[in-house]
Design a protein around this motif. Structure first.
Motif, PDB file in Angstrom:
ATOM      1  N   LEU A 175       0.811  -1.220   0.000  1.00 19.81           N
ATOM      2  CA  LEU A 175       0.000   0.000   0.000  1.00 19.81           C
ATOM      3  C   LEU A 175       0.844   1.270   0.000  1.00 19.81           C
ATOM      4  CD1 LEU A 175      -2.882  -0.873   2.499  1.00 19.81           C
ATOM      5  CD2 LEU A 175      -3.086  -0.474   0.050  1.00 19.81           C
ATOM      6  N   ALA A 176       2.165   1.120   0.141  1.00 25.86           N
ATOM      7  CA  ALA A 176       3.075   2.279   0.172  1.00 25.86           C
ATOM      8  C   ALA A 176       2.639   3.287   1.219  1.00 25.86           C
ATOM      9  CB  ALA A 176       3.152   2.932  -1.212  1.00 25.86           C
ATOM     10  N   ILE A 177       2.408   2.806   2.436  1.00 24.33           N
ATOM     11  CA  ILE A 177       1.937   3.704   3.485  1.00 24.33           C
ATOM     12  C   ILE A 177       3.077   4.582   3.982  1.00 24.33           C
ATOM     13  CG2 ILE A 177       0.242   1.964   4.194  1.00 24.33           C
ATOM     14  CD1 ILE A 177       1.892   1.647   6.775  1.00 24.33           C
ATOM     15  N   ARG A 178       2.706   5.717   4.554  1.00 22.16           N
ATOM     16  CA  ARG A 178       3.687   6.658   5.099  1.00 22.16           C
ATOM     17  C   ARG A 178       3.882   6.378   6.583  1.00 22.16           C
ATOM     18  NH1 ARG A 178       2.234  12.638   2.856  1.00 22.16           N
ATOM     19  NH2 ARG A 178       0.457  11.922   1.644  1.00 22.16           N
ATOM     20  N   GLY A 179       4.647   5.349   6.909  1.00 21.07           N
ATOM     21  CA  GLY A 179       4.904   5.010   8.303  1.00 21.07           C
ATOM     22  C   GLY A 179       4.973   3.515   8.496  1.00 21.07           C
ATOM     23  N   ASN A 180       5.020   3.111   9.765  1.00 21.83           N
ATOM     24  CA  ASN A 180       5.029   1.701  10.133  1.00 21.83           C
ATOM     25  C   ASN A 180       3.873   1.431  11.085  1.00 21.83           C
ATOM     26  OD1 ASN A 180       8.276   2.343   9.871  1.00 21.83           O
ATOM     27  ND2 ASN A 180       7.709   0.353   9.061  1.00 21.83           N
ATOM     28  N   ILE A 181       3.317   0.236  10.989  1.00 17.36           N
ATOM     29  CA  ILE A 181       2.215  -0.163  11.856  1.00 17.36           C
ATOM     30  C   ILE A 181       2.615  -1.433  12.588  1.00 17.36           C
ATOM     31  CG2 ILE A 181      -0.194  -0.908  11.936  1.00 17.36           C
ATOM     32  CD1 ILE A 181      -0.657   0.746   9.400  1.00 17.36           C
ATOM     33  N   TYR A 182       2.466  -1.404  13.910  1.00 20.65           N
ATOM     34  CA  TYR A 182       2.819  -2.552  14.726  1.00 20.65           C
ATOM     35  C   TYR A 182       1.634  -2.952  15.597  1.00 20.65           C
ATOM     36  CZ  TYR A 182       7.500  -0.711  13.654  1.00 20.65           C
ATOM     37  OH  TYR A 182       8.617  -0.225  13.012  1.00 20.65           O
ATOM     38  N   PRO A 183       1.259  -4.233  15.590  1.00 22.25           N
ATOM     39  CA  PRO A 183       0.291  -4.686  16.595  1.00 22.25           C
ATOM     40  C   PRO A 183       0.900  -4.517  17.985  1.00 22.25           C
ATOM     41  CG  PRO A 183       1.250  -6.560  15.435  1.00 22.25           C
ATOM     42  CD  PRO A 183       1.733  -5.326  14.731  1.00 22.25           C
ATOM     43  N   ALA A 184       0.068  -4.179  18.970  1.00 19.23           N
ATOM     44  CA  ALA A 184       0.596  -3.959  20.319  1.00 19.23           C
ATOM     45  C   ALA A 184       1.306  -5.204  20.839  1.00 19.23           C
ATOM     46  CB  ALA A 184      -0.533  -3.556  21.261  1.00 19.23           C
ATOM     47  N   THR A 185       0.826  -6.368  20.439  1.00 18.19           N
ATOM     48  CA  THR A 185       1.473  -7.634  20.778  1.00 18.19           C
ATOM     49  C   THR A 185       1.187  -8.626  19.672  1.00 18.19           C
ATOM     50  OG1 THR A 185       1.603  -9.454  22.399  1.00 18.19           O
ATOM     51  CG2 THR A 185      -0.537  -8.357  22.130  1.00 18.19           C
ATOM     52  N   ASN A 186       2.056  -9.611  19.520  1.00 17.97           N
ATOM     53  CA  ASN A 186       1.839 -10.670  18.546  1.00 17.97           C
ATOM     54  C   ASN A 186       1.169 -11.878  19.190  1.00 17.97           C
ATOM     55  OD1 ASN A 186       2.074 -10.813  15.782  1.00 17.97           O
ATOM     56  ND2 ASN A 186       4.080 -11.802  15.773  1.00 17.97           N
ATOM     57  N   ALA A 187       0.884 -11.757  20.499  1.00 18.10           N
ATOM     58  CA  ALA A 187       0.237 -12.851  21.219  1.00 18.10           C
ATOM     59  C   ALA A 187      -1.271 -12.816  20.982  1.00 18.10           C
ATOM     60  CB  ALA A 187       0.535 -12.732  22.711  1.00 18.10           C
ATOM     61  N   ASN A 188      -1.892 -13.976  21.023  1.00 13.61           N
ATOM     62  CA  ASN A 188      -3.338 -14.091  20.845  1.00 13.61           C
ATOM     63  C   ASN A 188      -4.009 -13.785  22.186  1.00 13.61           C
ATOM     64  OD1 ASN A 188      -5.891 -14.624  19.928  1.00 13.61           O
ATOM     65  ND2 ASN A 188      -5.628 -16.844  19.807  1.00 13.61           N
ATOM     66  N   VAL A 189      -4.322 -12.529  22.419  1.00 14.47           N
ATOM     67  CA  VAL A 189      -4.818 -12.086  23.714  1.00 14.47           C
ATOM     68  C   VAL A 189      -6.331 -11.889  23.689  1.00 14.47           C
ATOM     69  CG1 VAL A 189      -2.667 -10.988  24.416  1.00 14.47           C
ATOM     70  CG2 VAL A 189      -4.315  -9.685  23.078  1.00 14.47           C
ATOM     71  N   THR A 190      -6.939 -12.042  24.839  1.00 12.87           N
ATOM     72  CA  THR A 190      -8.364 -11.776  25.005  1.00 12.87           C
ATOM     73  C   THR A 190      -8.555 -10.853  26.203  1.00 12.87           C
ATOM     74  OG1 THR A 190      -8.644 -13.774  26.356  1.00 12.87           O
ATOM     75  CG2 THR A 190      -9.092 -13.962  23.999  1.00 12.87           C
ATOM     76  N   LEU A 191      -9.681 -10.158  26.198  1.00 18.60           N
ATOM     77  CA  LEU A 191      -9.991  -9.208  27.262  1.00 18.60           C
ATOM     78  C   LEU A 191     -11.009  -9.786  28.233  1.00 18.60           C
ATOM     79  CD1 LEU A 191     -10.428  -5.747  25.481  1.00 18.60           C
ATOM     80  CD2 LEU A 191      -8.498  -6.526  26.869  1.00 18.60           C
ATOM     81  N   SER A 192     -10.877  -9.362  29.490  1.00 20.81           N
ATOM     82  CA  SER A 192     -11.905  -9.561  30.493  1.00 20.81           C
ATOM     83  C   SER A 192     -12.081  -8.244  31.222  1.00 20.81           C
ATOM     84  CB  SER A 192     -11.529 -10.666  31.490  1.00 20.81           C
ATOM     85  OG  SER A 192     -11.426 -11.922  30.840  1.00 20.81           O
ATOM     86  N   ALA A 193     -13.276  -8.010  31.740  1.00 21.94           N
ATOM     87  CA  ALA A 193     -13.547  -6.757  32.444  1.00 21.94           C
ATOM     88  C   ALA A 193     -14.317  -7.037  33.715  1.00 21.94           C
ATOM     89  CB  ALA A 193     -14.338  -5.804  31.548  1.00 21.94           C
ATOM     90  N   GLN A 194     -13.840  -6.436  34.794  1.00 20.11           N
ATOM     91  CA  GLN A 194     -14.615  -6.439  36.025  1.00 20.11           C
ATOM     92  C   GLN A 194     -15.577  -5.266  35.953  1.00 20.11           C
ATOM     93  OE1 GLN A 194     -12.342  -6.240  39.648  1.00 20.11           O
ATOM     94  NE2 GLN A 194     -14.158  -5.807  40.902  1.00 20.11           N
ATOM     95  N   MET A 195     -16.868  -5.542  36.124  1.00 22.48           N
ATOM     96  CA  MET A 195     -17.883  -4.518  35.994  1.00 22.48           C
ATOM     97  C   MET A 195     -18.252  -3.949  37.368  1.00 22.48           C
ATOM     98  SD  MET A 195     -17.776  -5.051  32.800  1.00 22.48           S
ATOM     99  CE  MET A 195     -18.984  -3.958  32.039  1.00 22.48           C
ATOM    100  N   ASP A 196     -19.037  -2.886  37.359  1.00 16.66           N
ATOM    101  CA  ASP A 196     -19.342  -2.188  38.608  1.00 16.66           C
ATOM    102  C   ASP A 196     -20.251  -2.974  39.542  1.00 16.66           C
ATOM    103  OD1 ASP A 196     -21.605  -1.990  37.086  1.00 16.66           O
ATOM    104  OD2 ASP A 196     -21.816   0.181  37.257  1.00 16.66           O
ATOM    105  N   ASP A 197     -20.820  -4.089  39.081  1.00 17.31           N
ATOM    106  CA  ASP A 197     -21.621  -4.932  39.964  1.00 17.31           C
ATOM    107  C   ASP A 197     -20.844  -6.148  40.456  1.00 17.31           C
ATOM    108  OD1 ASP A 197     -21.444  -6.347  37.626  1.00 17.31           O
ATOM    109  OD2 ASP A 197     -23.586  -6.816  37.474  1.00 17.31           O
ATOM    110  N   GLY A 198     -19.514  -6.168  40.158  1.00 20.24           N
ATOM    111  CA  GLY A 198     -18.665  -7.248  40.624  1.00 20.24           C
ATOM    112  C   GLY A 198     -18.558  -8.417  39.675  1.00 20.24           C
ATOM    113  N   THR A 199     -19.331  -8.435  38.600  1.00 28.92           N
ATOM    114  CA  THR A 199     -19.264  -9.544  37.651  1.00 28.92           C
ATOM    115  C   THR A 199     -18.035  -9.410  36.757  1.00 28.92           C
ATOM    116  OG1 THR A 199     -20.657  -8.350  36.064  1.00 28.92           O
ATOM    117  CG2 THR A 199     -21.758  -9.825  37.622  1.00 28.92           C
ATOM    118  N   LEU A 200     -17.619 -10.542  36.190  1.00 26.38           N
ATOM    119  CA  LEU A 200     -16.484 -10.577  35.274  1.00 26.38           C
ATOM    120  C   LEU A 200     -17.007 -10.971  33.900  1.00 26.38           C
ATOM    121  CD1 LEU A 200     -13.380 -10.149  35.525  1.00 26.38           C
ATOM    122  CD2 LEU A 200     -13.162 -12.635  35.639  1.00 26.38           C
TER     123      LEU A 200
END
Length: 351
Positions: free
Chosen positions: A142-167
């Motif tokens: 694509l001849a982009i103007r810059g470099n792009i890096y994924p924050a990590t190359n690991a296969n990561v997933t998210l979890s969130a603790q919510m305001d009612d204590g649930t995950l």
């Protein structure tokens, strides 16, 4: 005498990061043209531009490819690639092409809803055997103007603790939740960054975070091992670009300073910002009413509270006006980019 050129690193995800990159790229030389001769209408103020992009999306086309092929989600990275490419290129339009969903009564094809760019990155990942290499190879095409890096190359997933204590597990489930996020967690918790990411942060003259969804676009990057420490240890000028509006279950009711507090907390209480760009311009009543239907309100610019955190607020009018501005509220990327590049070096600055 033109201002000195800077090495810039922009961190984020979603539409916020790709929007900012459109503003920054006009200050970067075209890949095939001397840095001294062509930077659109503006001086060549950026000698090197890098984007660090979150890779936790598990919905839509990205989520399907992630499940089917066990690759990192390509969607946010694809958007950043097209933002940094030449808009007139047919290839750029091709990367953003999305195969249509089936008409009512018809059977959906396996390609329905997929972006061609996502499929291309998935194919390149299979060819190169490495997602980060696939991103770099596609960027060259694509001849982009810059470099792009994924924050990590690991296969990561998210979890969130919510305001009612649930995950809640998974980014899609988190964003669909009716509760507010208290803390975001990354699995595995020790996911490493790419060496190129740490090198770019170490060499940067300007590091930016935002705009973007507080947790699912910004905090996600700060959970990758070593990234907040690299930002904290950098001698670069470091700036946060605050969102214009609060967002359901991410930041409803939070002021600008409270956004910063959440980011600091997830960065291990490292001092990672010198400045914060905060919008203080009024928003049209029509847009306010439209966003109010989802409970969203303008983020309060509590400038004194920002200063109390040791961060220098940069108030201003950062709202886009022009085509489409009557239906969607977004940052004026040209104004934001110019403001960021005009920030003084942090040495000798006090809040």
């Amino acid at each position: 005498m033109p201002p000195p050129q800077k090495r810039v690193v922009a961190i984020g995800g979603g539409t916020g990061l790709s929007t900012l990159l459109r503003g920054l790229k006009r200050y970067v030389s075209h890949p095939t043209v001397s840095v001294d001769t062509h930077c659109d209408e503006d001086p060549c103020r950026i000698s090197h531009l890098a984007a660090i992009v979150t890779v936790t999306d598990d919905g839509g086309s990205s989520g399907r490819l992630r499940d089917d092929l066990n690759i990192l989600p390509p969607g946010d990275i694809r958007n950043c690639m097209t933002a940094l490419s030449e808009d007139e290129h047919l290839l750029t339009r091709l990367f953003q092409f999305r195969f249509p969903d089936a008409a009512p009564g018809e059977n959906a094809s396996d390609l329905a809803g997929h972006s061609f760019g996502n499929l291309f990155l998935a194919a390149m990942s299979q060819v190169t055997g490495d997602f980060a290499q696939a991103v770099q190879a596609s960027s060259q095409i694509l001849a982009i103007r810059g470099n792009i890096y994924p924050a990590t190359n690991a296969n990561v997933t998210l979890s969130a603790q919510m305001d009612d204590g649930t995950l809640v597990h998974g980014e899609t489930n988190i964003t669909r939740s009716q509760r507010s996020i208290v803390e975001l967690l990354l699995d595995p918790p020790d996911a490493p960054p790419l060496p190129e990411t740490l090198e770019a942060l170490a060499k940067a003259d300007l590091i930016t975070l935002g705009p973007g969804s507080l947790y699912t676009s910004l905090v996600t990057n700060l959970l990758v091992r070593g990234i907040p420490q690299a930002i904290a240890n950098s001698s670069a000028t470091r700036a946060y670009v605050c969102n214009l509006m609060t967002q359901a279950n991410e930041s409803l009711g939070l002021t600008a300073s409270q956004h910063l507090e959440r980011l600091f907390a997830h960065a291990g209480n490292e001092r990672i910002f010198d400045y914060a760009l905060v919008n203080t311009a009024p928003i049209s009543p029509e847009l306010l009413a439209r966003y109010a239907s989802e409970g969203q309100t303008p983020i309060t610019p509590d400038l004194d509270a920002i200063r109390a955190l040791g961060v220098i607020p940069i108030p201003g009018d950062y709202i886009h006006t022009g085509p489409g501005s009557d239906s969607v509220l977004r940052h004026d990327y040209d104004r934001v980019a110019a403001t960021l590049l005009d920030l003084p070096e942090r040495q000798g600055q006090t809040a």
